[in-house]
Design a protein around this motif. Structure first.
Motif, PDB file in Angstrom:
ATOM      1  N   MET A 104     -24.458 -59.067 -98.270  1.00  0.00           N
ATOM      2  CA  MET A 104     -23.579 -58.210 -97.793  1.00  0.00           C
ATOM      3  C   MET A 104     -23.123 -56.789 -97.935  1.00  0.00           C
ATOM      4  N   PHE A 105     -23.004 -56.796 -99.186  1.00  0.00           N
ATOM      5  CA  PHE A 105     -22.898 -55.016 -99.618  1.00  0.00           C
ATOM      6  C   PHE A 105     -23.954 -54.304 -99.428  1.00  0.00           C
ATOM      7  N   GLY A 106     -25.189 -54.825 -99.543  1.00  0.00           N
ATOM      8  CA  GLY A 106     -26.365 -54.148 -99.416  1.00  0.00           C
ATOM      9  C   GLY A 106     -26.262 -53.519 -97.945  1.00  0.00           C
ATOM     10  N   CYS A 107     -26.055 -54.598 -97.035  1.00  0.00           N
ATOM     11  CA  CYS A 107     -26.214 -54.284 -95.572  1.00  0.00           C
ATOM     12  C   CYS A 107     -24.999 -53.221 -95.243  1.00  0.00           C
ATOM     13  N   LEU A 108     -24.070 -53.581 -95.807  1.00  0.00           N
ATOM     14  CA  LEU A 108     -22.756 -52.613 -95.590  1.00  0.00           C
ATOM     15  C   LEU A 108     -23.280 -51.177 -96.009  1.00  0.00           C
ATOM     16  N   GLU A 109     -23.883 -50.789 -97.007  1.00  0.00           N
ATOM     17  CA  GLU A 109     -24.237 -49.600 -97.309  1.00  0.00           C
ATOM     18  C   GLU A 109     -25.339 -49.155 -96.324  1.00  0.00           C
ATOM     19  N   ILE A 110     -26.232 -49.676 -96.107  1.00  0.00           N
ATOM     20  CA  ILE A 110     -27.066 -49.322 -94.886  1.00  0.00           C
ATOM     21  C   ILE A 110     -26.326 -48.856 -93.640  1.00  0.00           C
ATOM     22  N   PHE A 111     -25.450 -49.434 -93.166  1.00  0.00           N
ATOM     23  CA  PHE A 111     -24.498 -49.229 -92.090  1.00  0.00           C
ATOM     24  C   PHE A 111     -23.653 -47.941 -92.317  1.00  0.00           C
ATOM     25  N   ILE A 112     -23.005 -47.956 -93.512  1.00  0.00           N
ATOM     26  CA  ILE A 112     -22.286 -46.848 -93.907  1.00  0.00           C
ATOM     27  C   ILE A 112     -23.275 -45.393 -94.048  1.00  0.00           C
ATOM     28  N   LEU A 113     -24.484 -45.499 -94.223  1.00  0.00           N
ATOM     29  CA  LEU A 113     -25.322 -44.301 -94.539  1.00  0.00           C
ATOM     30  C   LEU A 113     -25.832 -43.879 -93.009  1.00  0.00           C
ATOM     31  N   VAL A 114     -25.710 -44.991 -92.090  1.00  0.00           N
ATOM     32  CA  VAL A 114     -25.914 -44.390 -90.749  1.00  0.00           C
ATOM     33  C   VAL A 114     -24.852 -43.784 -90.132  1.00  0.00           C
ATOM     34  N   LEU A 115     -23.574 -44.398 -90.495  1.00  0.00           N
ATOM     35  CA  LEU A 115     -22.585 -43.774 -89.854  1.00  0.00           C
ATOM     36  C   LEU A 115     -22.286 -42.426 -90.494  1.00  0.00           C
ATOM     37  N   MET A 116     -22.564 -42.032 -91.676  1.00  0.00           N
ATOM     38  CA  MET A 116     -22.560 -40.756 -92.396  1.00  0.00           C
ATOM     39  C   MET A 116     -23.528 -39.778 -91.777  1.00  0.00           C
ATOM     40  N   ALA A 117     -24.700 -40.293 -91.243  1.00  0.00           N
ATOM     41  CA  ALA A 117     -25.715 -39.527 -90.485  1.00  0.00           C
ATOM     42  C   ALA A 117     -25.311 -38.800 -89.267  1.00  0.00           C
ATOM     43  N   VAL A 118     -24.555 -40.038 -88.530  1.00  0.00           N
ATOM     44  CA  VAL A 118     -23.944 -40.008 -87.232  1.00  0.00           C
ATOM     45  C   VAL A 118     -23.004 -38.756 -87.395  1.00  0.00           C
ATOM     46  N   ASP A 119     -21.994 -38.810 -88.367  1.00  0.00           N
ATOM     47  CA  ASP A 119     -20.978 -37.822 -88.694  1.00  0.00           C
ATOM     48  C   ASP A 119     -21.481 -36.437 -88.873  1.00  0.00           C
ATOM     49  N   ARG A 120     -22.689 -36.435 -89.849  1.00  0.00           N
ATOM     50  CA  ARG A 120     -23.172 -35.085 -89.914  1.00  0.00           C
ATOM     51  C   ARG A 120     -23.934 -34.481 -88.672  1.00  0.00           C
ATOM     52  N   TYR A 121     -24.550 -35.461 -87.675  1.00  0.00           N
ATOM     53  CA  TYR A 121     -25.102 -35.071 -86.431  1.00  0.00           C
ATOM     54  C   TYR A 121     -24.030 -34.324 -85.456  1.00  0.00           C
ATOM     55  N   VAL A 122     -22.858 -35.240 -85.423  1.00  0.00           N
ATOM     56  CA  VAL A 122     -21.802 -34.466 -84.564  1.00  0.00           C
ATOM     57  C   VAL A 122     -21.383 -33.205 -85.316  1.00  0.00           C
ATOM     58  N   ALA A 123     -21.189 -33.258 -86.496  1.00  0.00           N
ATOM     59  CA  ALA A 123     -20.665 -31.895 -87.169  1.00  0.00           C
ATOM     60  C   ALA A 123     -21.441 -30.684 -86.742  1.00  0.00           C
ATOM     61  N   ILE A 124     -22.625 -31.127 -86.920  1.00  0.00           N
ATOM     62  CA  ILE A 124     -23.686 -29.700 -87.054  1.00  0.00           C
ATOM     63  C   ILE A 124     -24.273 -29.585 -85.672  1.00  0.00           C
ATOM     64  N   CYS A 125     -24.379 -30.692 -84.881  1.00  0.00           N
ATOM     65  CA  CYS A 125     -24.824 -30.349 -83.344  1.00  0.00           C
ATOM     66  C   CYS A 125     -23.766 -30.056 -82.271  1.00  0.00           C
ATOM     67  N   LYS A 126     -22.599 -30.623 -82.539  1.00  0.00           N
ATOM     68  CA  LYS A 126     -21.303 -30.813 -81.498  1.00  0.00           C
ATOM     69  C   LYS A 126     -20.241 -30.206 -82.435  1.00  0.00           C
ATOM     70  N   PRO A 127     -20.322 -29.314 -82.967  1.00  0.00           N
ATOM     71  CA  PRO A 127     -18.852 -28.856 -83.923  1.00  0.00           C
ATOM     72  C   PRO A 127     -17.770 -28.621 -82.977  1.00  0.00           C
ATOM     73  N   LEU A 128     -17.533 -28.181 -81.740  1.00  0.00           N
ATOM     74  CA  LEU A 128     -16.544 -27.706 -81.137  1.00  0.00           C
ATOM     75  C   LEU A 128     -15.675 -29.332 -80.774  1.00  0.00           C
ATOM     76  N   HIS A 129     -16.614 -30.259 -80.713  1.00  0.00           N
ATOM     77  CA  HIS A 129     -15.986 -31.754 -80.442  1.00  0.00           C
ATOM     78  C   HIS A 129     -15.750 -32.407 -81.434  1.00  0.00           C
ATOM     79  N   TYR A 130     -16.230 -32.128 -82.682  1.00  0.00           N
ATOM     80  CA  TYR A 130     -16.223 -32.928 -83.733  1.00  0.00           C
ATOM     81  C   TYR A 130     -14.852 -33.475 -83.752  1.00  0.00           C
ATOM     82  N   MET A 131     -13.858 -33.076 -83.847  1.00  0.00           N
ATOM     83  CA  MET A 131     -12.652 -33.871 -84.241  1.00  0.00           C
ATOM     84  C   MET A 131     -12.156 -34.697 -83.266  1.00  0.00           C
TER      85      MET A 131
END
Length: 310
Positions: A104-131
């Motif tokens: 349960m918590f191992g899988c949750l960690e995997i999904f959170i790491l994916v979400l953090m990558a998505v967040d960094r992608y949007v922040a760096i590649c789409k900065p004007l639309h980030y928020m």
């Protein structure tokens, strides 16, 4: 399902059976677990109490630290106590609970790491639309989906474990209950169940790892258009994430994407993602992140001021 089994408890061999080495294991992993709790709880408290850490990145970091704490707690305390005991048995129900919580918590960690990558992608590649894209509502929904997905995954794993008939032996050559060592004890052909295990845990680990590496390649490629300062800051953040991803996913892929065989090195490799990564994560995210360090300093200063007034 348990009534169909002759086995009502399992014996966990732990990291070693040597009495002296068991004491060393106890001391080392007690320190690691205490460090994990201290580091992750400090991050949880800092993010919750600091207004400066209100961005989506720290929202996801909060849940990463939470999953780290829960993953380590589902495995480490039992392992530490067993290192002091001669009789290291675990009941069938406790074993199944550990399988469920670890996945349960191992899988949750995997999904959170994916979400953090998505967040960094949007922040760096789409900065004007980030928020707009990563609004509080969107982030809340994404984390809720991660929790639901983790529950579905761990429910599938526990259903596979409960289908296994055990008629002896009952000795698990590991420090916690997991499907791979349990498959070795089952008194039935486990070929199909192992395929289901690989298609579930193995696929989640491998696909997530490939997606994460691909996303970071895109992010790093896009940094060439940024200023030197922006590139340095983004590169520092991304490198932290990449280090965590490699340390966590490398051992997971090795364990969960192969036939139903166990190797002597499995226990040491499993230590990396079950106990090592939860300790390393707070170190990486605090030592390499000026905002978190500054927020911790402010939190500590407030506590000292309040103590002086008291």
């Amino acid at each position: 399902m348990q009534l169909n089994n002759n086995v009502t408890e399992f014996i966990l061999l732990g990291m070693t059976q040597d009495p002296i080495r068991k004491k060393i294991v106890f001391a080392i992993f007690l320190l690691i677990y205490l460090g994990t709790l201290l580091g992750n709880l400090l991050i949880l408290v800092t993010i919750k109490t600091s207004q400066a850490l209100g961005s989506p990145m720290y929202f996801f970091l909060f849940y990463l630290s939470l999953s780290d704490t829960c993953l380590s707690t589902s495995i480490a305390p039992r392992m530490i106590v067993d290192a002091l005991l001669k009789n290291t048995t675990i009941s069938f129900s406790e074993c199944m609970t550990q399988v469920f919580s670890a996945h349960m918590f191992g899988c949750l960690e995997i999904f959170i790491l994916v979400l953090m990558a998505v967040d960094r992608y949007v922040a760096i590649c789409k900065p004007l639309h980030y928020m707009t894209i990563m609004s509080h509502r969107v982030c809340g929904v994404l984390v809720a989906v991660a929790w639901v997905g983790s529950c579905v995954h761990s429910s599938a794993q526990i259903s596979l474990a409960l289908r296994l008939p055990f008629c002896g032996p009952n000795v698990i050559d590991h420090y916690f209950c997991d499907l791979q060592p349990l498959l070795k004890l089952a008194c039935t052909d486990t070929y199909v169940i192992n395929l289901l295990l690989v298609s579930n845990s193995g696929a989640i680990c491998t696909v997530s790892f490939v997606l994460l590496m691909f996303s970071y390649v895109i992010i790093l490629h896009s940094l060439r258009n940024h200023s030197a300062e922006g590139r340095r800051k983004a590169l520092s953040t991304c490198m932290s994430h990449i280090i965590v991803v490699i340390l966590f996913f490398g051992p997971c892929i090795f364990i969960y994407t192969r036939p139903a065989t166990t190797f002597p090195m499995d226990k040491m490799i499993a230590v990396f993602y079950t106990i090592g990564t939860p300790l390393i994560n707070p170190l990486i995210y605090t030592l390499r992140n000026a905002e978190v360090k500054n927020a911790m300093k402010r939190l500590w200063s407030k506590k000292l001021i309040s103590d002086d007034k008291g």
